[in-house]
Design an enzyme around this catalytic site. Sequence first.
Site, PDB file in Angstrom:
ATOM      1  N   GLU A 139       0.838  -1.213   0.000  1.00  0.00           N
ATOM      2  CA  GLU A 139       0.000   0.000   0.000  1.00  0.00           C
ATOM      3  C   GLU A 139       0.864   1.251   0.000  1.00  0.00           C
ATOM      4  OE1 GLU A 139      -3.078  -0.043  -1.200  1.00  0.00           O
ATOM      5  OE2 GLU A 139      -3.598  -1.438   0.403  1.00  0.00           O
ATOM      6  N   GLY A 182     -11.827   2.396  -1.152  1.00  0.00           N
ATOM      7  CA  GLY A 182     -10.530   1.725  -1.266  1.00  0.00           C
ATOM      8  C   GLY A 182     -10.533   0.534  -2.203  1.00  0.00           C
ATOM      9  N   ASP A 195      -4.126   0.394  -9.736  1.00  0.00           N
ATOM     10  CA  ASP A 195      -5.546   0.110  -9.960  1.00  0.00           C
ATOM     11  C   ASP A 195      -5.837  -0.157 -11.432  1.00  0.00           C
ATOM     12  OD1 ASP A 195      -5.410   0.894  -7.378  1.00  0.00           O
ATOM     13  OD2 ASP A 195      -6.453   2.798  -7.649  1.00  0.00           O
TER      14      ASP A 195
HETATM   15  P1  ADP Z   1     -12.193   4.659  -4.790  1.00  0.00           P
HETATM   16  O1  ADP Z   1     -11.361   4.166  -3.647  1.00  0.00           O
HETATM   17  O2  ADP Z   1     -13.507   3.973  -4.852  1.00  0.00           O
HETATM   18  O3  ADP Z   1     -11.441   4.643  -6.080  1.00  0.00           O
HETATM   19  P2  ADP Z   1     -12.144   7.526  -5.147  1.00  0.00           P
HETATM   20  O4  ADP Z   1     -12.337   8.587  -4.131  1.00  0.00           O
HETATM   21  O5  ADP Z   1     -10.830   7.452  -5.804  1.00  0.00           O
HETATM   22  O6  ADP Z   1     -12.509   6.161  -4.432  1.00  0.00           O
HETATM   23  O7  ADP Z   1     -13.231   7.685  -6.297  1.00  0.00           O
HETATM   24  C1  ADP Z   1     -14.616   7.715  -6.015  1.00  0.00           C
HETATM   25  C2  ADP Z   1     -15.331   8.592  -7.016  1.00  0.00           C
HETATM   26  O8  ADP Z   1     -15.323   7.972  -8.321  1.00  0.00           O
HETATM   27  C3  ADP Z   1     -16.801   8.764  -6.705  1.00  0.00           C
HETATM   28  O9  ADP Z   1     -17.030   9.814  -5.771  1.00  0.00           O
HETATM   29  C4  ADP Z   1     -17.385   9.101  -8.076  1.00  0.00           C
HETATM   30  O10 ADP Z   1     -17.194  10.464  -8.395  1.00  0.00           O
HETATM   31  C5  ADP Z   1     -16.515   8.280  -9.014  1.00  0.00           C
HETATM   32  N1  ADP Z   1     -17.198   6.991  -9.347  1.00  0.00           N
HETATM   33  C6  ADP Z   1     -16.711   5.770  -9.169  1.00  0.00           C
HETATM   34  N2  ADP Z   1     -17.588   4.834  -9.594  1.00  0.00           N
HETATM   35  C7  ADP Z   1     -18.662   5.492 -10.053  1.00  0.00           C
HETATM   36  C8  ADP Z   1     -19.906   5.115 -10.630  1.00  0.00           C
HETATM   37  N3  ADP Z   1     -20.245   3.844 -10.799  1.00  0.00           N
HETATM   38  N4  ADP Z   1     -20.747   6.094 -10.997  1.00  0.00           N
HETATM   39  C9  ADP Z   1     -20.434   7.379 -10.834  1.00  0.00           C
HETATM   40  N5  ADP Z   1     -19.290   7.803 -10.312  1.00  0.00           N
HETATM   41  C10 ADP Z   1     -18.399   6.882  -9.915  1.00  0.00           C
HETATM   42  P1  NG1 Z   2      -7.592   4.047  -4.211  1.00  0.00           P
HETATM   43  O1  NG1 Z   2      -7.785   3.113  -3.113  1.00  0.00           O
HETATM   44  O2  NG1 Z   2      -8.348   3.723  -5.417  1.00  0.00           O
HETATM   45  O3  NG1 Z   2      -7.795   5.430  -3.817  1.00  0.00           O
HETATM   46  C1  NG1 Z   2      -5.024   4.816  -4.505  1.00  0.00           C
HETATM   47  C2  NG1 Z   2      -4.207   4.950  -5.789  1.00  0.00           C
HETATM   48  C3  NG1 Z   2      -3.288   3.747  -6.020  1.00  0.00           C
HETATM   49  C4  NG1 Z   2      -2.451   3.452  -4.784  1.00  0.00           C
HETATM   50  C5  NG1 Z   2      -3.368   3.330  -3.564  1.00  0.00           C
HETATM   51  C6  NG1 Z   2      -2.599   3.138  -2.275  1.00  0.00           C
HETATM   52  C7  NG1 Z   2      -5.232   6.141  -7.654  1.00  0.00           C
HETATM   53  C8  NG1 Z   2      -6.119   6.046  -8.820  1.00  0.00           C
HETATM   54  N1  NG1 Z   2      -5.102   5.044  -6.932  1.00  0.00           N
HETATM   55  O4  NG1 Z   2      -6.031   3.864  -4.659  1.00  0.00           O
HETATM   56  O5  NG1 Z   2      -2.448   4.004  -7.132  1.00  0.00           O
HETATM   57  O6  NG1 Z   2      -1.463   4.417  -4.589  1.00  0.00           O
HETATM   58  O7  NG1 Z   2      -4.187   4.483  -3.410  1.00  0.00           O
HETATM   59  O8  NG1 Z   2      -1.834   1.981  -2.295  1.00  0.00           O
HETATM   60  O9  NG1 Z   2      -4.665   7.175  -7.387  1.00  0.00           O
HETATM   61 MG    MG Z   3      -9.710   5.774  -6.562  1.00  0.00          MG
END
Ligand code: ADP
Ligand code: NG1
Ligand code: MG
Length: 506
Positions: free
Chosen positions: A50, A147, A194
């Site tokens: 991580e 996450g 990811d």
């Molecule tokens: P994660 O850990 O799930 O990647 P992030 O904070 O990086 O969390 O991203 C979450 C954001 O991605 C949501 O607030 C939304 O804006 C967008 N998102 C992800 N999946 C969807 C979806 N199925 N429909 C609309 N927006 C989405």
């Molecule tokens: P999530 O959990 O999707 O926010 C993020 C980063 C990864 C990695 C992890 C921590 C993006 C799209 N994803 O993931 O590259 O750094 O945190 O291990 O920035």
């Molecule tokens: Mg993300």
Amino acid sequence: MSNANSDTVPIRGFPQSDRSQEVDTKFAARYKKNPDFYIRVPGRVNLIGEHVDYCGYGVCPMALEQDVFLAVSVEKDPILRLHNMDKQYTDFECNLKNLSISVGDGAPEWHQYFLCGIKGIFDILPKDVDFKGMNVVVSGKVPLSAGLSSSSALVSAAALATAHAHNFPMSKEKIANLCAECERYIGTQGGGMDQAIAFLATEGCAKLIEFGPLRSTDITLPGGAVFVIAHSLAKLNKAATADFNCRVVECRLAGQRRSKGRNGNYTNVLHLENRTLAPFGGVFTNDFHFGPGGIPHGIRKLAEIACRDQERDLNLFDRWDIIAKKRGLEWASVKRLGDLQQALKVDLSEMITIVEETLHEEPYTKEEVIRELETTSDHLNDTSLTQNTRHIQTFKLRQRALHVFREARRVELFHSICNKPMDGTTLATLGRLMTDSHESLRDLYECSHPQLDRLVELSRELTFGARLTGAGWGGLRGGARPPREPRQIHEDAEREVLRRTQTQRN
Ligand code: ADP
Ligand code: NG1
Ligand code: MG
């Protein structure tokens, strides 16, 4: 990805279900036609590794069943129309000829993630290609901001749809790299884990994903182990705060800065073009600017005398001597801790020692970093910080770097244990690595959350090990739960070893 020429074509890997029928029905109602094709991209859980991908180190994710699913029709006019099956998201429409993603403060709009994927492909399409439009219905099942990488599933699905709509085939590695790049338009400086697992995952196994160049290796997880993913119900949109990018720049600065090492000597974990910093006290308390030929003999001799009883430092000095001869590298170009390790040609244990000896416990102030890098605030802002981290005044360089190097070592161990035949200690050892990872993320990286810590605590009795997964600051944790009594696992493992031995003999 699959074509959808008629109502009856099953979606490959996605049997006709209530969900796909609902999407089809919505598509027909909204756009008065059937989709041309479907796209499906999985979420992921990271087992270990991580906050190391953006430092250049390997990670161990596996894809999930939960996915982002798109139904798409290709349109001649360059208009994008988005509809989400989740009613909390409003419809979006724009002309793709004027594609811009301007993310302000706070959480980005959902469609901006989609635009990131489109822009990634548009950036590399041949100049003479006319941009096509798309009508899209989105159905997402990856828990949001938890996450499990819903954002990358959405960005990657958008990129794949755009590439397909423009008949622009790409290798899985190429599109994975492209999606890692273009998700950064949203503001977070992620490392590519990811998007890599989204494209490179194979059914039935986790992957060791490594970077530079991107590559993946199957990880066969020990038979009988069950990974449980539980939601702590604490969420964070990673692009809404500076937390994520703050860690990225702390790691970057830890690699870029020089500092006083043990005995109060100036040491450096960084090599610079045509110059190096002396790793010894007394003699060299300032930088020396060396010519392209490396460190002059006289100075070298002085250094040897100054530290004749400090063998380790002398070795380091030798290495820097070699590195100093390399041209074209200077601190501002060292963006990742992994680059630094490569240049120093030392193993992870040695990197950990170097950090322990060179970076101090107290947070570094911005002025201190600027002073030691002999730079200006503007230059530091431009070369090392992101828009949303320029205001930050203190950085915990030692803690972040220690987490990264130790976590990278845990990934190596995790992988090597999975490669060995399972024995009575396998699950306990893997579980210990997961727990150690969590403690490091909680204490050194400070990206956990009290609810998450509580879940990890509660699961101690029930699991071999547990940890948060993903970026943290909320989110989920993964745990390796014993499906049976540990004693029985050992008996089963023994029986399995016996069986294999007998099979080999026969
Ligand atoms: P994660 O850990 O799930 O990647 P992030 O904070 O990086 O969390 O991203 C979450 C954001 O991605 C949501 O607030 C939304 O804006 C967008 N998102 C992800 N999946 C969807 C979806 N199925 N429909 C609309 N927006 C989405
Ligand atoms: P999530 O959990 O999707 O926010 C993020 C980063 C990864 C990695 C992890 C921590 C993006 C799209 N994803 O993931 O590259 O750094 O945190 O291990 O920035
Ligand atoms: Mg993300």
